[in-house]
Scaffold this motif. Sequence first.
Motif, PDB file in Angstrom:
ATOM      1  N   VAL A  91       0.866  -1.173   0.000  1.00  0.00           N
ATOM      2  CA  VAL A  91       0.000   0.000   0.000  1.00  0.00           C
ATOM      3  C   VAL A  91       0.905   1.225   0.000  1.00  0.00           C
ATOM      4  O   VAL A  91       1.649   1.458   0.964  1.00  0.00           O
ATOM      5  CB  VAL A  91      -0.919   0.028   1.234  1.00  0.00           C
ATOM      6  CG1 VAL A  91      -1.814   1.263   1.193  1.00  0.00           C
ATOM      7  CG2 VAL A  91      -1.747  -1.233   1.318  1.00  0.00           C
ATOM      8  N   VAL A  92       0.864   1.999  -1.079  1.00  0.00           N
ATOM      9  CA  VAL A  92       1.686   3.205  -1.191  1.00  0.00           C
ATOM     10  C   VAL A  92       0.827   4.420  -0.878  1.00  0.00           C
ATOM     11  O   VAL A  92      -0.136   4.716  -1.598  1.00  0.00           O
ATOM     12  CB  VAL A  92       2.296   3.346  -2.604  1.00  0.00           C
ATOM     13  CG1 VAL A  92       3.145   4.626  -2.686  1.00  0.00           C
ATOM     14  CG2 VAL A  92       3.137   2.124  -2.949  1.00  0.00           C
ATOM     15  N   GLY A  93       1.157   5.119   0.207  1.00  0.00           N
ATOM     16  CA  GLY A  93       0.479   6.367   0.525  1.00  0.00           C
ATOM     17  C   GLY A  93       1.094   7.488  -0.287  1.00  0.00           C
ATOM     18  O   GLY A  93       2.141   8.026   0.061  1.00  0.00           O
ATOM     19  N   ASN A  94       0.453   7.840  -1.380  1.00  0.00           N
ATOM     20  CA  ASN A  94       1.041   8.735  -2.379  1.00  0.00           C
ATOM     21  C   ASN A  94       0.499  10.160  -2.212  1.00  0.00           C
ATOM     22  O   ASN A  94      -0.591  10.486  -2.668  1.00  0.00           O
ATOM     23  CB  ASN A  94       0.728   8.196  -3.778  1.00  0.00           C
ATOM     24  CG  ASN A  94       1.455   8.967  -4.868  1.00  0.00           C
ATOM     25  OD1 ASN A  94       2.074   9.986  -4.614  1.00  0.00           O
ATOM     26  ND2 ASN A  94       1.374   8.459  -6.088  1.00  0.00           N
ATOM     27  N   CYS A 105      11.632  18.581  -1.392  1.00  0.00           N
ATOM     28  CA  CYS A 105      10.608  17.778  -0.715  1.00  0.00           C
ATOM     29  C   CYS A 105       9.496  17.318  -1.661  1.00  0.00           C
ATOM     30  O   CYS A 105       8.791  16.367  -1.361  1.00  0.00           O
ATOM     31  CB  CYS A 105       9.985  18.570   0.432  1.00  0.00           C
ATOM     32  SG  CYS A 105      11.120  18.934   1.782  1.00  0.00           S
ATOM     33  N   GLY A 106       9.331  18.030  -2.768  1.00  0.00           N
ATOM     34  CA  GLY A 106       8.232  17.702  -3.661  1.00  0.00           C
ATOM     35  C   GLY A 106       8.521  16.502  -4.544  1.00  0.00           C
ATOM     36  O   GLY A 106       9.624  16.340  -5.067  1.00  0.00           O
ATOM     37  N   LEU A 107       7.527  15.633  -4.679  1.00  0.00           N
ATOM     38  CA  LEU A 107       7.582  14.510  -5.613  1.00  0.00           C
ATOM     39  C   LEU A 107       6.422  14.677  -6.599  1.00  0.00           C
ATOM     40  O   LEU A 107       5.806  15.723  -6.652  1.00  0.00           O
ATOM     41  CB  LEU A 107       7.480  13.182  -4.850  1.00  0.00           C
ATOM     42  CG  LEU A 107       8.635  12.870  -3.890  1.00  0.00           C
ATOM     43  CD1 LEU A 107       8.316  11.655  -3.020  1.00  0.00           C
ATOM     44  CD2 LEU A 107       9.918  12.638  -4.658  1.00  0.00           C
ATOM     45  N   ALA A 108       6.132  13.666  -7.362  1.00  0.00           N
ATOM     46  CA  ALA A 108       5.004  13.691  -8.290  1.00  0.00           C
ATOM     47  C   ALA A 108       4.027  12.581  -7.914  1.00  0.00           C
ATOM     48  O   ALA A 108       4.389  11.646  -7.191  1.00  0.00           O
ATOM     49  CB  ALA A 108       5.495  13.496  -9.723  1.00  0.00           C
ATOM     50  N   PHE A 109       2.796  12.706  -8.388  1.00  0.00           N
ATOM     51  CA  PHE A 109       1.837  11.617  -8.176  1.00  0.00           C
ATOM     52  C   PHE A 109       2.150  10.507  -9.179  1.00  0.00           C
ATOM     53  O   PHE A 109       1.434  10.283 -10.166  1.00  0.00           O
ATOM     54  CB  PHE A 109       0.398  12.137  -8.322  1.00  0.00           C
ATOM     55  CG  PHE A 109      -0.047  12.970  -7.159  1.00  0.00           C
ATOM     56  CD1 PHE A 109      -0.363  12.369  -5.947  1.00  0.00           C
ATOM     57  CD2 PHE A 109      -0.127  14.350  -7.262  1.00  0.00           C
ATOM     58  CE1 PHE A 109      -0.769  13.135  -4.864  1.00  0.00           C
ATOM     59  CE2 PHE A 109      -0.540  15.125  -6.192  1.00  0.00           C
ATOM     60  CZ  PHE A 109      -0.845  14.516  -4.982  1.00  0.00           C
ATOM     61  N   THR A 110       3.246   9.859  -8.916  1.00  0.00           N
ATOM     62  CA  THR A 110       3.809   8.870  -9.845  1.00  0.00           C
ATOM     63  C   THR A 110       2.919   7.637  -9.954  1.00  0.00           C
ATOM     64  O   THR A 110       2.277   7.219  -8.980  1.00  0.00           O
ATOM     65  CB  THR A 110       5.223   8.472  -9.368  1.00  0.00           C
ATOM     66  OG1 THR A 110       6.039   9.648  -9.329  1.00  0.00           O
ATOM     67  CG2 THR A 110       5.856   7.441 -10.275  1.00  0.00           C
ATOM     68  N   LEU A 118      -5.873   4.100  -6.641  1.00  0.00           N
ATOM     69  CA  LEU A 118      -7.036   4.430  -5.829  1.00  0.00           C
ATOM     70  C   LEU A 118      -7.109   5.946  -5.674  1.00  0.00           C
ATOM     71  O   LEU A 118      -6.178   6.567  -5.132  1.00  0.00           O
ATOM     72  CB  LEU A 118      -6.954   3.769  -4.449  1.00  0.00           C
ATOM     73  CG  LEU A 118      -7.350   2.285  -4.370  1.00  0.00           C
ATOM     74  CD1 LEU A 118      -6.347   1.405  -5.089  1.00  0.00           C
ATOM     75  CD2 LEU A 118      -7.478   1.856  -2.914  1.00  0.00           C
ATOM     76  N   LYS A 119      -8.218   6.525  -6.124  1.00  0.00           N
ATOM     77  CA  LYS A 119      -8.424   7.974  -6.072  1.00  0.00           C
ATOM     78  C   LYS A 119      -9.665   8.291  -5.251  1.00  0.00           C
ATOM     79  O   LYS A 119     -10.344   7.406  -4.745  1.00  0.00           O
ATOM     80  CB  LYS A 119      -8.568   8.518  -7.502  1.00  0.00           C
ATOM     81  CG  LYS A 119      -7.351   8.265  -8.396  1.00  0.00           C
ATOM     82  CD  LYS A 119      -7.572   8.785  -9.803  1.00  0.00           C
ATOM     83  CE  LYS A 119      -8.626   7.956 -10.533  1.00  0.00           C
ATOM     84  NZ  LYS A 119      -8.756   8.364 -11.958  1.00  0.00           N
ATOM     85  N   ARG A 120      -9.947   9.580  -5.164  1.00  0.00           N
ATOM     86  CA  ARG A 120     -11.116  10.027  -4.393  1.00  0.00           C
ATOM     87  C   ARG A 120     -12.393   9.350  -4.878  1.00  0.00           C
ATOM     88  O   ARG A 120     -13.260   8.983  -4.075  1.00  0.00           O
ATOM     89  CB  ARG A 120     -11.229  11.548  -4.522  1.00  0.00           C
ATOM     90  CG  ARG A 120     -12.436  12.163  -3.812  1.00  0.00           C
ATOM     91  CD  ARG A 120     -12.329  11.980  -2.302  1.00  0.00           C
ATOM     92  NE  ARG A 120     -13.405  12.662  -1.635  1.00  0.00           N
ATOM     93  CZ  ARG A 120     -13.339  13.930  -1.227  1.00  0.00           C
ATOM     94  NH1 ARG A 120     -12.248  14.635  -1.434  1.00  0.00           N
ATOM     95  NH2 ARG A 120     -14.356  14.474  -0.595  1.00  0.00           N
ATOM     96  N   LEU A 159       0.146  -4.035  -5.818  1.00  0.00           N
ATOM     97  CA  LEU A 159       0.494  -2.707  -5.311  1.00  0.00           C
ATOM     98  C   LEU A 159      -0.717  -1.800  -5.434  1.00  0.00           C
ATOM     99  O   LEU A 159      -1.272  -1.639  -6.523  1.00  0.00           O
ATOM    100  CB  LEU A 159       1.676  -2.109  -6.071  1.00  0.00           C
ATOM    101  CG  LEU A 159       2.234  -0.786  -5.533  1.00  0.00           C
ATOM    102  CD1 LEU A 159       3.744  -0.689  -5.751  1.00  0.00           C
ATOM    103  CD2 LEU A 159       1.549   0.427  -6.164  1.00  0.00           C
ATOM    104  N   LEU A 160      -1.122  -1.226  -4.294  1.00  0.00           N
ATOM    105  CA  LEU A 160      -2.210  -0.264  -4.260  1.00  0.00           C
ATOM    106  C   LEU A 160      -1.609   1.132  -4.169  1.00  0.00           C
ATOM    107  O   LEU A 160      -1.024   1.499  -3.147  1.00  0.00           O
ATOM    108  CB  LEU A 160      -3.122  -0.529  -3.053  1.00  0.00           C
ATOM    109  CG  LEU A 160      -3.700  -1.942  -2.918  1.00  0.00           C
ATOM    110  CD1 LEU A 160      -4.532  -2.058  -1.648  1.00  0.00           C
ATOM    111  CD2 LEU A 160      -4.529  -2.319  -4.142  1.00  0.00           C
ATOM    112  N   ASN A 161      -1.726   1.888  -5.245  1.00  0.00           N
ATOM    113  CA  ASN A 161      -1.197   3.249  -5.307  1.00  0.00           C
ATOM    114  C   ASN A 161      -2.315   4.198  -4.884  1.00  0.00           C
ATOM    115  O   ASN A 161      -3.222   4.496  -5.661  1.00  0.00           O
ATOM    116  CB  ASN A 161      -0.721   3.550  -6.732  1.00  0.00           C
ATOM    117  CG  ASN A 161      -0.076   4.917  -6.854  1.00  0.00           C
ATOM    118  OD1 ASN A 161       0.296   5.536  -5.859  1.00  0.00           O
ATOM    119  ND2 ASN A 161       0.055   5.397  -8.083  1.00  0.00           N
ATOM    120  N   VAL A 162      -2.247   4.654  -3.624  1.00  0.00           N
ATOM    121  CA  VAL A 162      -3.352   5.393  -3.019  1.00  0.00           C
ATOM    122  C   VAL A 162      -3.017   6.885  -2.980  1.00  0.00           C
ATOM    123  O   VAL A 162      -2.085   7.302  -2.279  1.00  0.00           O
ATOM    124  CB  VAL A 162      -3.632   4.884  -1.584  1.00  0.00           C
ATOM    125  CG1 VAL A 162      -4.893   5.556  -1.040  1.00  0.00           C
ATOM    126  CG2 VAL A 162      -3.778   3.368  -1.558  1.00  0.00           C
TER     127      VAL A 162
END
Length: 624
Positions: free
Chosen positions: A536-539, A560-565, A581-583, A607-610
Amino acid sequence: MEALGLVGTLECFAGFAACGLVFAAYKLGLLYQLFHKAETRSPRHGGESVAEVLRAHGVKYVFTLVGGHISPILVACEKVGIRIVDTRHEATAVFAADAVARLSGTVGVAAVTAGPGLTNAVTAVKNAQMAESPLLLIGGAAPTLLQGRGALQDVDQMCLFKPLCKFCASIRTVREIVPTVRKALAIAQSGTPGPVFIEFPIDTLYPYHLVSKEFEPKNTPKGLMGKIVSWYLKNHLINLFAGAWETRDMSPLPIDIPQATDNQIQRCIELVSRAKKPVVILGSQATLPPTPVDDLRKALEDLGIPCFLGGMSRGMLGKDSPIHIRQNRRDALKEADLVILAGTVCDFRLSYGRVLNRRSKIIAVNRDKTQLLKNSDMFWKPTIAIQGDAGTFFLRLSKGLKGHRCPEEWPQSLKAADVTKERANRAKADEKTEHHLNPLKVLHCVDELMAEDSIIVADGGDFVGSAAHILRPRGPLQWLDPGAFGTLGVGGGFALGAKLCRPEAEVWIVYGDGSSGYSVAEFDTFTRHKTPVIAVVGNDACWSQISREQVPILGSNVACGLAFTDYHVVADGYGGKGYLLKREDEDRLSDIIKQAQKETREGKAILLNVLIGKTNFRDGSISV
């Protein structure tokens, strides 16, 4: 008289010369070779000796990233039934061995090639040292005669690992392999467990007929010096293999584990029996052998003392124990009249001892004397300090206090406060975020659906900090985190080791999006070695734990910034299966997680990309 003095001087010189010759003969192996011959026709090699010792010690897995320096060890291990598990990074191999050590109670083993293979493993070895995991790191090395002469991947490896390991050795002859590996495995488990390191020069691992070709001069040696060099090389070769295949004992050596004295136990019995508000703070060390974790759990339940669990001890009392307190530790310590620090260190995790009430009696139990007394010269003082095994200590304490229990109103009051705070945190999980999923809600959903045999692997900062407050391990040895070193990147390796140790268990990796980048490539390993896990990736597209303090203090979010990869696509590419997984998926969270569990049981790594809003796990507040 002068003549007699000259004779005495000459005799003295002769004696020194004789001693020098004997020493030189010893160093060159000439004395050993008088009684032990090299079997020059034998096809055997040093890798076989390594494999035989590991098998005799019950080693089931060797984790590796392959290299020519160590190939004989890997091939020999496979032949004797030890499973070789190759990873995509050397650090992952060591992390996996670390996980096996923690979950199995044996020594975890990793083998990596020389030079960069070993330097890639340094962080993972340091993590094992600080986590007190018994681990054997096997490293390749340049040939014995070429070390320090510019050989391929030749560095001073001993210098790198001596500060990190309890024991380091460099094999110089094949006959040293068996006793050295036996010794290393015993040291790794004795006293305070930790990593050990053995380097194997390549000419100690391959068979005689191959190694001898490297010693053959290209031209016939000429002159006295040429003949001396030729003799030296030939002797060195023979000494490498002299006595190599003689029968040797490969069984495990005794392990030394410090224990509390009877007098110390009796003093502790007296303190506990008088205490009205005792508290136990249990650390990872309590889960070490020889005490079975189920026996330790029963001892703690019999005592009835409220417990705060940290590190590997999370889950020790199950998920709903009346004596397991998860919240308000600082407040409890202010009220406590007795605190038992069991395998717990007064470092940053306990504010260096400053959270302890100076009026409290303190019993400290730790295998390591330095950790036992850390910061006791400044912020706290133990009433009784015991250098011994924490698990065995509780068994003996419980036996000595048979029939005695902590006054029930004390754990009940702490549990009531615990429940109140957890209800407040649970309510925050129902709050809406503006754009993305509420991470607390995601984690609560995971907690409600994960199987009873689940093993949780924590790898990250902000998102994982929230998970530590919400996810409840169902039983002992069902939580893995890096430990005091706070290393990112443990996820892939820990999950791999956990799934191999417990193939029927559901293994969850809780990743921050930043930390996932270190080991997401191990989805290839999960696929190839049929070790399906759920990640589970908390993205939140940020190194949020750093950003939260850097921005208000320094006024910049730089670096500090990344992307919603698309981490889910990465998992697909490595042979797993990813979900985004989106809103819009908020009402389907449970269904998606159940589907992931089903596919994992069928053999697929998931892999759950949340996509999540940012959390502050310190107070549970949510922002976007």
